[in-house]
Design a protein around this motif. Structure first.
Motif, mmCIF file in Angstrom:
data_model
loop_
_atom_site.group_PDB
_atom_site.id
_atom_site.type_symbol
_atom_site.label_atom_id
_atom_site.label_comp_id
_atom_site.label_asym_id
_atom_site.label_seq_id
_atom_site.Cartn_x
_atom_site.Cartn_y
_atom_site.Cartn_z
ATOM 1 N N LEU A 47 0.740 -1.266 -0.186
ATOM 2 C CA LEU A 47 -0.013 0.065 0.063
ATOM 3 C C LEU A 47 1.060 1.279 0.035
ATOM 4 O O LEU A 47 1.913 1.385 0.581
ATOM 5 C CB LEU A 47 -0.984 0.113 1.102
ATOM 6 N N ARG A 48 0.351 2.199 -0.779
ATOM 7 C CA ARG A 48 1.165 3.423 -0.745
ATOM 8 C C ARG A 48 0.425 4.265 0.292
ATOM 9 O O ARG A 48 -0.842 4.622 0.172
ATOM 10 C CB ARG A 48 1.064 4.077 -2.114
ATOM 11 N N ARG A 49 1.226 4.794 1.284
ATOM 12 C CA ARG A 49 0.656 5.878 2.443
ATOM 13 C C ARG A 49 1.107 7.380 2.097
ATOM 14 O O ARG A 49 2.393 7.301 1.692
ATOM 15 C CB ARG A 49 1.093 5.110 3.741
ATOM 16 N N ASP A 50 0.269 8.025 1.725
ATOM 17 C CA ASP A 50 0.610 9.407 1.466
ATOM 18 C C ASP A 50 0.722 10.248 3.027
ATOM 19 O O ASP A 50 -0.312 10.087 3.525
ATOM 20 C CB ASP A 50 -0.389 10.203 0.711
ATOM 21 N N THR A 51 1.691 11.246 3.151
ATOM 22 C CA THR A 51 1.686 12.020 4.392
ATOM 23 C C THR A 51 1.648 13.432 3.756
ATOM 24 O O THR A 51 1.450 13.628 2.352
ATOM 25 C CB THR A 51 3.285 11.799 4.874
ATOM 26 N N GLU A 52 1.852 14.463 4.503
ATOM 27 C CA GLU A 52 1.592 15.906 3.973
ATOM 28 C C GLU A 52 2.741 16.168 2.997
ATOM 29 O O GLU A 52 2.357 16.814 1.923
ATOM 30 C CB GLU A 52 1.686 16.866 5.096
ATOM 31 N N HIS A 53 3.925 15.746 2.990
ATOM 32 C CA HIS A 53 4.961 16.014 2.009
ATOM 33 C C HIS A 53 5.444 15.159 1.197
ATOM 34 O O HIS A 53 6.494 15.271 0.499
ATOM 35 C CB HIS A 53 6.007 16.939 2.806
ATOM 36 N N ASP A 54 5.318 13.817 1.580
ATOM 37 C CA ASP A 54 6.058 12.880 1.062
ATOM 38 C C ASP A 54 4.797 11.346 1.068
ATOM 39 O O ASP A 54 3.681 11.716 1.380
ATOM 40 C CB ASP A 54 7.053 12.319 1.761
ATOM 41 N N PHE A 55 5.497 10.384 0.581
ATOM 42 C CA PHE A 55 4.623 9.212 0.823
ATOM 43 C C PHE A 55 5.517 8.028 1.143
ATOM 44 O O PHE A 55 6.959 8.101 0.952
ATOM 45 C CB PHE A 55 3.808 8.472 -0.630
ATOM 46 N N TYR A 56 5.211 6.877 1.471
ATOM 47 C CA TYR A 56 6.006 5.684 1.827
ATOM 48 C C TYR A 56 5.263 4.328 1.536
ATOM 49 O O TYR A 56 3.908 4.600 1.216
ATOM 50 C CB TYR A 56 6.272 5.601 3.329
ATOM 51 N N PHE A 57 5.647 3.446 1.619
ATOM 52 C CA PHE A 57 4.917 1.989 1.214
ATOM 53 C C PHE A 57 4.896 1.057 2.582
ATOM 54 O O PHE A 57 5.871 0.923 3.261
ATOM 55 C CB PHE A 57 5.753 1.330 0.052
ATOM 56 N N GLU A 58 3.751 0.640 2.693
ATOM 57 C CA GLU A 58 3.445 -0.556 3.688
ATOM 58 C C GLU A 58 3.495 -1.523 3.227
ATOM 59 O O GLU A 58 2.413 -1.894 2.233
ATOM 60 C CB GLU A 58 2.306 0.054 4.393
ATOM 61 N N ILE A 59 4.128 -2.636 3.431
ATOM 62 C CA ILE A 59 4.256 -4.069 2.827
ATOM 63 C C ILE A 59 3.448 -4.875 4.009
ATOM 64 O O ILE A 59 4.462 -5.017 5.012
ATOM 65 C CB ILE A 59 5.418 -4.380 2.050
#
Length: 107
Positions: A47-59
């Motif tokens: 899953l791609r998780r969006d934050t205010e200024h960036d994003f990260y992946f949760e696997i």
């Protein structure tokens, strides 16, 4: 201790790990590679998780084998990884298992 002894020990561990990988890879459906680890799993969800200024992946993975030389038990029920780096997921080709004719119950 001599540096060469440590290098030999590491080489032996790596070879044993590779042999274990070769023995178990047929039991898994996916190969997952992150910047820190290499996994084999039968279920994976990215899953791609969006934050205010960036994003990260949760696997999230279940029924997992972890490529890690120093891990005592590489088989894990579930793994969750959070990363800002690239993630590679590949589906392995299933090889149908067939018994030789002389072992078949149909004949």
């Amino acid at each position: 201790m001599d540096d060469e002894v440590f290098e030999d020990y590491d080489r032996e561990l790596e070879l044993a790990l590779y042999k274990e990988y070769r023995d178990v890879v047929g039991q898994f459906q996916y190969v997952i590679e992150t910047e820190r680890r290499f996994y084999l799993a039968n279920e994976v969800n990215v899953l791609r998780r969006d934050t205010e200024h960036d994003f990260y992946f949760e696997i999230s993975m279940t029924d997992v084998w972890v490529w890690d030389i120093y891990r005592a038990d590489r088989f894990v029920k579930s793994v969750r990884v959070l990363t800002f780096k690239d993630v590679n997921v590949e589906e392995l080709q299933r090889r149908d298992f067939q018994l030789p004719d002389e072992l078949s119950l149909d004949g």
